[in-house]
Design an enzyme around this catalytic site. Structure first.
Site, PDB file in Angstrom:
ATOM      1  N   LYS A 106       0.853  -1.189   0.000  1.00  0.00           N
ATOM      2  CA  LYS A 106       0.000   0.000   0.000  1.00  0.00           C
ATOM      3  C   LYS A 106       0.883   1.231   0.000  1.00  0.00           C
ATOM      4  O   LYS A 106       2.051   1.164   0.399  1.00  0.00           O
ATOM      5  CB  LYS A 106      -0.876   0.020   1.251  1.00  0.00           C
ATOM      6  CG  LYS A 106      -2.135   0.840   1.086  1.00  0.00           C
ATOM      7  CD  LYS A 106      -3.208   0.082   0.330  1.00  0.00           C
ATOM      8  CE  LYS A 106      -4.432   0.935   0.092  1.00  0.00           C
ATOM      9  NZ  LYS A 106      -5.547   0.113  -0.410  1.00  0.00           N
TER      10      LYS A 106
HETATM   11  P1  NAD Z   1     -13.021   7.530  -3.043  1.00  0.00           P
HETATM   12  O1  NAD Z   1     -12.078   8.612  -2.692  1.00  0.00           O
HETATM   13  O2  NAD Z   1     -13.387   7.319  -4.465  1.00  0.00           O
HETATM   14  O3  NAD Z   1     -14.372   7.694  -2.212  1.00  0.00           O
HETATM   15  C1  NAD Z   1     -14.432   7.872  -0.827  1.00  0.00           C
HETATM   16  C2  NAD Z   1     -15.860   8.305  -0.484  1.00  0.00           C
HETATM   17  O4  NAD Z   1     -16.028   8.345   0.925  1.00  0.00           O
HETATM   18  C3  NAD Z   1     -16.225   9.694  -0.998  1.00  0.00           C
HETATM   19  O5  NAD Z   1     -17.571   9.682  -1.463  1.00  0.00           O
HETATM   20  C4  NAD Z   1     -16.115  10.563   0.263  1.00  0.00           C
HETATM   21  O6  NAD Z   1     -16.921  11.729   0.181  1.00  0.00           O
HETATM   22  C5  NAD Z   1     -16.618   9.575   1.283  1.00  0.00           C
HETATM   23  N1  NAD Z   1     -16.258   9.897   2.677  1.00  0.00           N
HETATM   24  C6  NAD Z   1     -15.043  10.256   3.162  1.00  0.00           C
HETATM   25  N2  NAD Z   1     -15.146  10.477   4.494  1.00  0.00           N
HETATM   26  C7  NAD Z   1     -16.444  10.228   4.813  1.00  0.00           C
HETATM   27  C8  NAD Z   1     -17.183  10.285   6.021  1.00  0.00           C
HETATM   28  N3  NAD Z   1     -16.617  10.631   7.181  1.00  0.00           N
HETATM   29  N4  NAD Z   1     -18.490   9.962   5.995  1.00  0.00           N
HETATM   30  C9  NAD Z   1     -19.095   9.611   4.840  1.00  0.00           C
HETATM   31  N5  NAD Z   1     -18.450   9.541   3.671  1.00  0.00           N
HETATM   32  C10 NAD Z   1     -17.159   9.870   3.669  1.00  0.00           C
HETATM   33  O7  NAD Z   1     -12.397   6.194  -2.413  1.00  0.00           O
HETATM   34  P2  NAD Z   1     -12.738   4.689  -2.807  1.00  0.00           P
HETATM   35  O8  NAD Z   1     -11.734   4.212  -3.775  1.00  0.00           O
HETATM   36  O9  NAD Z   1     -14.203   4.566  -3.095  1.00  0.00           O
HETATM   37  O10 NAD Z   1     -12.371   3.958  -1.429  1.00  0.00           O
HETATM   38  C11 NAD Z   1     -13.290   3.859  -0.362  1.00  0.00           C
HETATM   39  C12 NAD Z   1     -12.841   2.735   0.566  1.00  0.00           C
HETATM   40  O11 NAD Z   1     -12.773   1.512  -0.166  1.00  0.00           O
HETATM   41  C13 NAD Z   1     -11.448   2.894   1.176  1.00  0.00           C
HETATM   42  O12 NAD Z   1     -11.443   2.283   2.457  1.00  0.00           O
HETATM   43  C14 NAD Z   1     -10.562   2.107   0.240  1.00  0.00           C
HETATM   44  O13 NAD Z   1      -9.359   1.683   0.853  1.00  0.00           O
HETATM   45  C15 NAD Z   1     -11.474   0.935  -0.064  1.00  0.00           C
HETATM   46  N6  NAD Z   1     -11.173   0.198  -1.287  1.00  0.00           N
HETATM   47  C16 NAD Z   1     -11.106   0.820  -2.482  1.00  0.00           C
HETATM   48  C17 NAD Z   1     -10.853   0.062  -3.624  1.00  0.00           C
HETATM   49  C18 NAD Z   1     -10.846   0.676  -5.004  1.00  0.00           C
HETATM   50  O14 NAD Z   1     -10.743  -0.081  -5.974  1.00  0.00           O
HETATM   51  N7  NAD Z   1     -10.979   1.965  -5.141  1.00  0.00           N
HETATM   52  C19 NAD Z   1     -10.625  -1.310  -3.533  1.00  0.00           C
HETATM   53  C20 NAD Z   1     -10.719  -1.923  -2.275  1.00  0.00           C
HETATM   54  C21 NAD Z   1     -11.002  -1.145  -1.158  1.00  0.00           C
END
Ligand code: NAD
Length: 423
Positions: A106
């Site tokens: 990561k």
């Molecule tokens: P992103 O930046 O695209 O989206 C994050 C979202 O969370 C946004 O809508 C933001 O406004 C919201 N957010 C942030 N703080 C918040 C809060 N306190 N309350 C409510 N909403 C809040 O990120 P993502 O890629 O969608 O990742 C989200 C999660 O999924 C993370 O934990 C990431 O590690 C995990 N993840 C992502 C992927 C991927 O392919 N992108 C894969 C596996 C896991």
């Protein structure tokens, strides 16, 4: 006063729990309890006003026994080395649960991209790539998008790395635009994978989509695509929150319209969408969302969201963890004793790394698959992952999280045993 949340301690606690359960060799346990490599880099970046700002960045590789390292890069003001180490360890387990040949890694930079121009984010990304290029590469460690990083950021990483080696190296990152070696279906793969495992669970518990109300925290890459696929499946999405607040509609939110709204809205935020009651204060909105009378709660934002302070309020029958580490181990126990069925992060959000794996394979072979092939293979891997974990959970009479960890840690420990300890 409560000790501040430390994701690395949480990740080690989860490993310790499973080590006891599977009688893990103490030497292998010690090896898996530490990260193989952690690189801390200082990133001087030229800002638009001519000043130089110095950011701190990290790239951590937890384990390489099953293959090259794989894991996203996060841009966020709250990034810490311990958070990156925890997420690298979770990546190791995630790749092992769905049985794809990677170890876990990561990366992250302490920054707030919402306060930076596109050019500043580009400068930061190129400098980060240059600094970590000593440990990344198509056969070493392959970054991908995470919170606040996207196909554009991946393109800059690919370009900077390629400039350094002197040839185009699309296999150095995944999550790229399709035009430059990205895979069809990657952008929505994590949400699609989460929908696939949830759908298997719904079939298992005979839950009809039309009667399965969903609440989603986070409407970014993961949350919005999960919403889209569950809406297509026929589930009413009754609540969504993001950093701008929360949207509530008991009759079901019009997801295609909300997606259209966020595509046009600055920062991709849900605020300003008319199709429901809007709560502006994020904390209030999240509190309301976590306690809703729904069948499924999907935390898809950040870690440490379901804690001892609110786990008792969760009324959902199932939790599907789109985010990494959204539930603390103590909260997990509360959910379990309240009979909540949790689809753990290392299984539920493994769809992203699975299609990243397809992208990497396509890049290495310069042979690209159509969308049907991607969907078919993703469905096969996620469905198999669900049933492998479910079978262990039933046999051992334990939670899906413990079962997923047992499967993953055993697979990694076996690889460590076969390889032996150098020298
Ligand atoms: P992103 O930046 O695209 O989206 C994050 C979202 O969370 C946004 O809508 C933001 O406004 C919201 N957010 C942030 N703080 C918040 C809060 N306190 N309350 C409510 N909403 C809040 O990120 P993502 O890629 O969608 O990742 C989200 C999660 O999924 C993370 O934990 C990431 O590690 C995990 N993840 C992502 C992927 C991927 O392919 N992108 C894969 C596996 C896991």
């Amino acid at each position: 006063m409560r000790a501040p949340f430390n994701p690395w301690e949480m990740a080690c606690q989860q490993l310790d729990l499973v080590a006891g359960k599977i009688d893990l060799d103490p030497g292998i346990h010690a090896k898996l309890r530490s990260c193989k490599r952690a690189l801390i880099v200082s990133l001087p970046v030229q800002m638009d006003d001519g000043s130089i700002q110095v950011f701190e960045g990290y790239r951590v590789q937890h384990n390489l026994d099953r293959g090259p390292a794989k894991g996203g890069i996060r841009y966020h003001p709250d990034v810490t080395l311990d958070e990156v180490k925890a997420m690298a360890m979770w990546m190791t387990w995630k790749c092992a649960v769905v049985n794809i040949p990677y170890g876990g890694a990561k990366g992250g930079v302490i920054c707030d991209p919402s306060d930076m121009s596109l050019k500043e984010v580009e400068n930061l990304t190129r400098r980060l790539t240059s600094e970590i290029s000593i440990i990344i590469g198509p056969e070493k460690d392959i970054p991908a998008p995470d919170v606040n990083t996207n196909p554009q950021v991946m393109s800059w990483i690919m370009d900077t790395y390629s400039m350094g080696v002197g040839y185009s190296a699309p296999g150095v990152v995944t999550g790229k635009p399709v035009e430059m070696g990205g895979s069809l279906g990657r952008h929505t793969a994590t949400g699609r994978g989460a929908m696939l495992v949830l759908h298997e669970a719904m079939k298992r518990f005979k839950m009809e989509p039309a009667e399965t109300r969903i609440a989603i925290q986070g409407f970014g890459k993961v949350g919005s695509s999960l919403a889209q696929y569950l809406d297509e499946l026929g589930c009413p999405i009754v609540a969504v929150t993001d950093i701008s607040g929360g949207l509530f509609n008991q009759k079901g939110i019009d997801i295609p319209a909300l997606l259209e709204h966020t595509r046009a809205a600055p920062g991709g935020l849900i605020a300003g969408f008319a199709g429901g009651d809007f709560v502006e204060d994020v904390e209030t909105a999240n509190r309301q969302l976590l306690g809703l009378e729904v069948e499924v709660l999907a935390p898809c934002a950040l870690e440490n969201q379901i804690t001892t302070e609110n786990a008792h309020q969760v009324k959902a029958r199932m939790v599907v963890e789109g985010a990494n580490g959204p539930t603390t181990p103590e909260a997990d126990e509360i959910l379990q004793s309240n009979g909540v069925f949790v689809l753990p992060d290392i299984l539920a959000n493994a769809g992203g790394v699975t299609v990243s794996y397809f992208e990497w394979v396509q890049d290495l072979q310069s042979l690209f698959w159509d969308e049907d092939s991607i969907d078919r293979e993703l469905t096969r891997i996620m469905t198999r992952g669900f049933h492998d974990v479910m079978e262990i959970a039933e046999r051992e009479q334990c939670s899906m999280r413990l079962a997923a960890y047992m499967l993953a840690v055993n697979r990694v420990a076996n690889a460590v045993r076969w390889r032996g300890v150098f020298p």
